[in-house]
Structure formats: C-alpha cells, structure tokens
Write a protein that holds these residues in place. Structure first.
Motif, PDB file in Angstrom:
ATOM      1  N   ASN A  36       0.834  -1.205   0.000  1.00 60.20           N
ATOM      2  CA  ASN A  36       0.000   0.000   0.000  1.00 60.20           C
ATOM      3  C   ASN A  36       0.870   1.256   0.000  1.00 60.20           C
ATOM      4  N   LEU A  37       1.872   1.298   0.865  1.00 61.34           N
ATOM      5  CA  LEU A  37       2.739   2.474   0.932  1.00 61.34           C
ATOM      6  C   LEU A  37       3.567   2.644  -0.342  1.00 61.34           C
ATOM      7  N   ALA A  38       4.063   1.545  -0.901  1.00 59.58           N
ATOM      8  CA  ALA A  38       4.840   1.631  -2.140  1.00 59.58           C
ATOM      9  C   ALA A  38       3.961   2.110  -3.291  1.00 59.58           C
ATOM     10  N   LEU A  39       2.721   1.617  -3.346  1.00 62.34           N
ATOM     11  CA  LEU A  39       1.796   2.032  -4.395  1.00 62.34           C
ATOM     12  C   LEU A  39       1.471   3.518  -4.275  1.00 62.34           C
ATOM     13  N   ILE A  40       1.193   3.969  -3.068  1.00 59.27           N
ATOM     14  CA  ILE A  40       0.896   5.385  -2.861  1.00 59.27           C
ATOM     15  C   ILE A  40       2.095   6.241  -3.260  1.00 59.27           C
ATOM     16  N   ALA A  41       3.294   5.824  -2.874  1.00 62.07           N
ATOM     17  CA  ALA A  41       4.494   6.584  -3.227  1.00 62.07           C
ATOM     18  C   ALA A  41       4.678   6.651  -4.742  1.00 62.07           C
ATOM     19  N   THR A  45       4.317  10.023  -7.005  1.00 61.25           N
ATOM     20  CA  THR A  45       5.447  10.448  -7.835  1.00 61.25           C
ATOM     21  C   THR A  45       4.983  10.772  -9.242  1.00 61.25           C
ATOM     22  N   VAL A  46       4.133   9.911  -9.797  1.00 65.40           N
ATOM     23  CA  VAL A  46       3.589  10.175 -11.129  1.00 65.40           C
ATOM     24  C   VAL A  46       2.768  11.467 -11.107  1.00 65.40           C
ATOM     25  N   GLY A  47       1.957  11.653 -10.082  1.00 65.44           N
ATOM     26  CA  GLY A  47       1.169  12.880  -9.960  1.00 65.44           C
ATOM     27  C   GLY A  47       2.046  14.115  -9.841  1.00 65.44           C
ATOM     28  N   PHE A  48       3.157  13.998  -9.105  1.00 69.75           N
ATOM     29  CA  PHE A  48       4.093  15.124  -8.979  1.00 69.75           C
ATOM     30  C   PHE A  48       4.705  15.466 -10.331  1.00 69.75           C
ATOM     31  N   ILE A  49       5.098  14.428 -11.061  1.00 66.57           N
ATOM     32  CA  ILE A  49       5.708  14.666 -12.378  1.00 66.57           C
ATOM     33  C   ILE A  49       4.717  15.368 -13.300  1.00 66.57           C
ATOM     34  N   VAL A  50       3.473  14.905 -13.300  1.00 64.88           N
ATOM     35  CA  VAL A  50       2.456  15.516 -14.170  1.00 64.88           C
ATOM     36  C   VAL A  50       2.154  16.948 -13.726  1.00 64.88           C
ATOM     37  N   ALA A  80      -3.754  16.073 -18.088  1.00 64.68           N
ATOM     38  CA  ALA A  80      -3.476  15.966 -16.657  1.00 64.68           C
ATOM     39  C   ALA A  80      -4.696  15.446 -15.901  1.00 64.68           C
ATOM     40  N   ILE A  81      -5.863  15.938 -16.240  1.00 61.36           N
ATOM     41  CA  ILE A  81      -7.084  15.501 -15.549  1.00 61.36           C
ATOM     42  C   ILE A  81      -7.334  14.015 -15.803  1.00 61.36           C
ATOM     43  N   LEU A  82      -7.178  13.583 -17.036  1.00 61.36           N
ATOM     44  CA  LEU A  82      -7.374  12.169 -17.354  1.00 61.36           C
ATOM     45  C   LEU A  82      -6.333  11.299 -16.656  1.00 61.36           C
ATOM     46  N   LEU A  83      -5.121  11.796 -16.547  1.00 60.26           N
ATOM     47  CA  LEU A  83      -4.097  11.025 -15.856  1.00 60.26           C
ATOM     48  C   LEU A  83      -4.407  10.914 -14.366  1.00 60.26           C
ATOM     49  N   TYR A  84      -4.905  11.974 -13.754  1.00 58.91           N
ATOM     50  CA  TYR A  84      -5.290  11.902 -12.338  1.00 58.91           C
ATOM     51  C   TYR A  84      -6.407  10.880 -12.132  1.00 58.91           C
ATOM     52  N   LEU A  85      -7.373  10.866 -13.028  1.00 59.73           N
ATOM     53  CA  LEU A  85      -8.434   9.856 -12.941  1.00 59.73           C
ATOM     54  C   LEU A  85      -7.873   8.453 -13.124  1.00 59.73           C
TER      55      LEU A  85
END
Length: 120
Positions: A36-41, A45-50, A80-85
C-alpha cells in the motif's frame, strides 16, 4: 486541606490487549501495508511529475503538434485531468486485488487455527 488522591487512570482502565495473530497473518499484514505504501508513493510520484515537471518542460515540448494543437495544450486541457483519474482507477484496482489477497490469507489462517472435530 487533604492531599488529592492520585490514582492512575491507566491502572483503573488498562488498554485492551490486541488479539493474538499468527506469524503468517502478521506477515500478510506487513506485506499488505508495504505494498500500500509503495503504491501510494509511486502514484504520488507520477502525480508530482504531471503536476510540476511536465509544465516546466512545456516550452521544450511546444514544437510537437497533435491535430494542429501544440502538445502542452493537451496536457493542460485534458491530459493531466485524465491522468489523475487513471491514477485513482489504478489505485482502486490494485488495492482491491491486495484486499482479496489479504482476505484469502485471513481465511486460510482461520482455517488452520480452527479445531478439527470428528464425529463418531
């Protein structure tokens, strides 16, 4: 004046003891939470990059055109919105899979601890 009575609240109401769990169940819980923690991290990270890295790279990507529009337009308009979804969907799917694995481990552990009775 009498001295106040010092009673320890902890001794009057001790905290409940956690239930005993088998070593296999403890490992299953530890594996679940590490995943769970690795997945969240990874997803954060992907969200930060986007959110931060791609906008900084937008001027360099401005030469790329898709359908007559520059690539940064797609990032800002819908990418960006589609990637967040997509990140949310990935989290849901992977955590449901992890929940099922933990449930199977729980059922297997409960079955291993159940006393076997034989009828005559």
């Amino acid at each position: 004046m009498a001295a106040p009575h010092h009673s320890s609240h902890a001794t009057l109401n001790p905290p409940p003891e956690p239930p005993l769990v088998s070593a296999a169940m403890a490992r299953a819980h530890q594996t679940y939470w590490r995943f769970n923690l690795a997945l969240i991290a990874a997803l954060m990270t992907v969200g930060f990059i986007v959110s931060f890295v791609l906008p900084l790279m937008a001027p360099a990507l401005a030469q790329v055109r898709i359908g007559g529009f520059r690539l940064p337009f797609y990032f800002g308009a819908q990418g960006a919105i589609l990637l967040y979804l997509a990140l949310i969907v990935v989290y849901i799917v992977l955590m449901q899979r992890a929940d099922r694995r933990l449930q199977r481990a729980f059922v297997a552990d409960a079955g291993a601890d159940a006393p076997t009775t034989r009828g005559n």
